[in-house]
Write an enzyme that holds these catalytic residues in place. Structure first.
Site, PDB file in Angstrom:
ATOM      1  N   LYS A  28      36.153  36.550  39.348  1.00 37.63           N
ATOM      2  CA  LYS A  28      34.828  37.158  39.171  1.00 37.63           C
ATOM      3  C   LYS A  28      34.087  36.583  37.967  1.00 37.63           C
ATOM      4  CE  LYS A  28      36.414  41.187  36.532  1.00 37.63           C
ATOM      5  NZ  LYS A  28      35.731  40.901  35.285  1.00 37.63           N
ATOM      6  N   THR A  29      34.822  36.291  36.878  1.00 39.56           N
ATOM      7  CA  THR A  29      34.144  35.740  35.694  1.00 39.56           C
ATOM      8  C   THR A  29      33.547  34.378  36.011  1.00 39.56           C
ATOM      9  OG1 THR A  29      35.710  36.928  34.286  1.00 39.56           O
ATOM     10  CG2 THR A  29      34.408  35.203  33.239  1.00 39.56           C
ATOM     11  N   ASP A 214      29.202  43.259  34.637  1.00 39.55           N
ATOM     12  CA  ASP A 214      30.621  43.048  34.907  1.00 39.55           C
ATOM     13  C   ASP A 214      31.343  44.400  34.889  1.00 39.55           C
ATOM     14  OD1 ASP A 214      33.027  41.742  35.319  1.00 39.55           O
ATOM     15  OD2 ASP A 214      33.323  41.266  33.197  1.00 39.55           O
ATOM     16  N   GLU A 215      32.454  44.504  35.620  1.00 39.68           N
ATOM     17  CA  GLU A 215      33.275  45.728  35.656  1.00 39.68           C
ATOM     18  C   GLU A 215      32.417  46.949  36.007  1.00 39.68           C
ATOM     19  OE1 GLU A 215      36.320  45.401  35.665  1.00 39.68           O
ATOM     20  OE2 GLU A 215      37.000  43.832  34.302  1.00 39.68           O
ATOM     21  N   GLN A 245      40.071  49.226  41.195  1.00 33.14           N
ATOM     22  CA  GLN A 245      40.516  49.125  39.804  1.00 33.14           C
ATOM     23  C   GLN A 245      39.744  50.080  38.885  1.00 33.14           C
ATOM     24  OE1 GLN A 245      41.783  45.088  38.350  1.00 33.14           O
ATOM     25  NE2 GLN A 245      40.586  44.389  40.102  1.00 33.14           N
ATOM     26  N   ARG A 602      48.910  42.746  38.194  1.00 28.68           N
ATOM     27  CA  ARG A 602      49.010  41.953  36.959  1.00 28.68           C
ATOM     28  C   ARG A 602      50.055  40.847  37.126  1.00 28.68           C
ATOM     29  NH1 ARG A 602      44.575  42.615  35.977  1.00 28.68           N
ATOM     30  NH2 ARG A 602      44.654  43.737  37.932  1.00 28.68           N
TER      31      ARG A 602
END
Length: 675
Positions: A28-29, A214-215, A245, A602
């Site tokens: 995503k970044t 973002d997020e 998430q 993770r």
């Protein structure tokens, strides 16, 4: 590394509202960075009209560095990449008159807030920490929901809520009289301003021509309202998030904002990023099957090209001590067999208390480890001292800063003097600093105490005036005037410790000087803005640590979000721990399942889950059942330590091929990163 088709679509869609539903490890970044570059280079947006917001300074810094590396400093000059709270602070700084506050306001951190609430509620709470923290949380929730004290009092039900609303009113009044804002005000005040002032709203909508968030799943009510007010009818924005998430409801995050976005912007374009670049296929399969048990507005399925990967281990233990021993022994054996670094391993858990036995076992094995959440730079005593001086320098009405500095270093101005000063300040409705000039003090304080107090405030008042036109000379004169270095040597455990503490102070002053001068990217800051940003940085960075050592990483599931590790141990997979007993009692299992999902995703190569059948709490033992989440995972992919059938030779051969493919893929990924 080239963008995949979905990533490319997300980058190139700029004509309207866009939701990028970005699964764990889906890049995503990279999409955000490429989209900013696309807006500037292809769509010819001026950088100053592009705003990108996220939730941590670390994420904002990474974005800045990557886009600057991609386009160069000149091409990105004026681009705004910041946290939500820093953006809010910028709006308040520029519009303080419209907000109705002084330009030299102070920012309260949580310690200051607690101290003020303790003082305001003494007659009802008698210093009860639990009640004060409940009130802090309640005020925070009210502010996040755009509820002021008047509305809170009107809506309050029951004696406790009515008392909390009354305390909120007192807190609000004290904030206003002392020119103080807290963390939540940095979103609340800009949101209310843009909502109620059409002229200011149009001005900011004209500045923010394109907004990236973002997020997005972590936004609360006020943050979502701020987004809507900034984008306006133009609705040129991209939000990137993952409802699977969303794990911060306890601090106000509302995954329902995804639903609201769909309702408020009917022409919303939803683009899914489902290719994961982090984990093996088996780990992703387990994560997908687990999270399918939650309801979804938008469904998605993660997939990977990194090979199917190794079995997911499940370690069962008799009790928590046995669990810690088995986990650490498993880690030692795995590291030896794979010639891995300690830094490749992470041990994750639901609550901080679960780390104690793991720490004990790691120490016994002389294994280096690090627990996330160490003391931040701005939490050190010497830094908090100097920050209090700086806060008072820009806002003489900041009572908390005044109380901290008045006797640091010692000036023979003790609690009794402060109490008398405080009582007089209360009757005058003035700050402590201003009250120190009051003539009535001659009747209240001894000549010696009065001389000491007024000598300090008169000197400091001159410094404050000097700081308005020559801030750095005032700061240097301040440090010299209080002889802080001598104080360090008096109060430190050793000369070496004093030297280290003074180096920290020097580092702070160097940063301050740099900010006041400005650089190629940022304009020079005023002293007020620099001090406010330091305070905000402390709030945002308390759990950030840039140092990377070869150590096993210990952290909560909440702290692990956004990180990745080759080998992950997720401990305490038992009913009452994960899912947590409170969530079971409140029938709120969905967020606990999302926490487990975050933990699982993770892991890059190997995932190990563990649970114990017994737990000691308050000196008594209780029996535990394995977590329901263990049974929601695909059982054919689990290797239970208590009796799973061993794989056949054919399965081992296929497993070996899969592992080799995973290693090759990881090597290729590493090469792409270095390129």
């Amino acid at each position: 590394m080239r963008l995949n088709l979905s990533q490319q679509q997300a980058v190139e869609f700029v004509s309207g509202p866009c939701l990028v539903l970005a699964g764990a490890g889906s890049g995503k970044t990279r999409v955000i960075i490429n989209k900013i570059a696309y807006l500037i280079k292809v769509k010819e947006y001026q950088p100053k009209h592009i705003f990108a917001v996220t939730f941590t300074n670390k994420a904002a810094r990474e974005m800045k560095e990557r886009i600057t590396h991609s386009l160069g400093r000149q091409e990105t000059r004026g681009l705004k990449i910041s946290t939500f709270h820093t953006l809010g602070l910028d709006i308040i700084r520029k519009e303080y008159k419209q907000v109705g506050i002084k330009s030299n306001f102070s920012l309260f951190d949580d310690h200051d807030q607690f101290a003020l609430l303790k003082e305001l509620t003494e007659q009802w709470f008698d210093g009860d920490k639990e009640l004060i923290n409940q009130l802090r949380s309640c005020i925070s929730n009210w502010k996040n929901d755009l509820v002021d004290s008047t509305l809170a009092m009107a809506k309050a039900q029951g004696k406790k809520e009515q008392l909390f609303a009354h305390c909120y009113k007192l807190y609000e009044q004290q904030q206003k009289s002392c020119g103080i804002l807290d963390f939540d005000d940095l979103i609340l005040l800009p949101t209310l301003l843009l909502k109620n002032n059409e002229t200011v709203r149009e001005k900011w909508q004209n500045r923010v021509r394109y907004l990236l968030v973002d997020e997005y799943q972590d936004t609360n009510t006020s943050q979502y309202e701020l987004i809507k007010l900034l984008v306006g009818h133009r609705a040129k924005f991209t939000v990137v998030g993952d409802d699977d998430q969303s794990i911060y409801s306890w601090r106000g995050a509302r995954p329902q904002n995804l639903v609201l976005l769909n309702q408020d912007f009917p022409n919303l374009n939803v683009i899914k990023l489902e290719q994961n670049y982090r984990s093996s296929g088996r780990i992703l399969k387990a994560a997908n099957i687990l999270i399918e048990n939650n309801p979804h507005l938008f469904s998605k399925t993660l997939h990977s090209e990194l090979g199917y990967g190794e079995y997911i281990n499940v370690l069962s233990a008799n009790n928590e001590e046995d669990e810690a021993e088995k986990v650490v022994n498993h880690l030692i054996g795995h590291r030896f067999a794979n010639n891995a670094r300690y830094g490749d391993y992470a041990i994750l858990y639901r609550g901080n208390h679960q780390s104690r036995l793991i720490e004990k076992m790691l120490m016994q094995g002389r294994i280096p480890y690090k627990i996330s959440g160490g003391t931040s730079f701005f939490s050190r005593i010497e830094i908090k001292d100097i920050m209090a001086y700086l806060r008072l320098l820009v806002n003489l009405d900041d009572d908390n800063a005044f109380i901290r500095v008045i006797n640091t270093p010692k000036r023979e101005i003790g609690p009794a003097t402060l109490q008398k000063l405080g009582e007089l300040a209360g009757t005058r409705s003035l700050s402590l600093f201003k009250t120190a000039f009051d003539g009535e003090l001659t009747e209240i304080l001894s000549a010696k105490r009065l001389t000491s107090l007024q000598g300090f405030v008169e000197w400091f008042n001159q410094l404050s005036q000097q700081a308005q036109h020559d801030p750095m000379s005032a700061v240097y004169e301040l440090l010299q005037g209080i002889d802080y270095e001598s104080w360090m040597y008096e109060t430190s455990s050793s000369p070496t410790a004093a030297q280290m503490r003074m180096k920290n102070v020097e580092q702070l002053i160097t940063w301050l000087d740099d900010m006041l001068k400005g650089n190629d990217i940022d304009e020079p800051y005023t002293l007020e803005d620099a001090v406010a940003r330091f305070t905000l940085r402390d709030m945002l960075e308390r759990n950030e640590n840039e140092d990377e050592q070869d150590e096993v990483q210990l952290m909560t599931l909440h702290a692990s979000k956004g990180l990745e590790f080759p080998y992950v141990y997720l401990i305490g997979m038992a009913e009452g721990l994960l899912p947590h007993q409170t969530s079971i009692d409140e029938e709120n299992i969905e967020e606990e399942r999302r926490l487990a999902y975050v933990g699982i995703t993770r892991a890059q190569r190997v995932l190990t889950l563990s649970y114990s059948r017994e737990r000691k709490q308050f000196g008594e033992s209780s029996q535990l059942e394995p977590s329901r989440f263990l049974f929601e995972l695909p059982q054919d992919d689990l290797n239970w330590s208590n009796g799973r059938q061993q794989p056949t030779a054919e399965q081992r051969f296929e497993h070996g091929k899969s592992r080799l493919a995973l290693i090759k893929a990881q090597l290729a990924k590493a090469r792409n990163k270095s390129d």
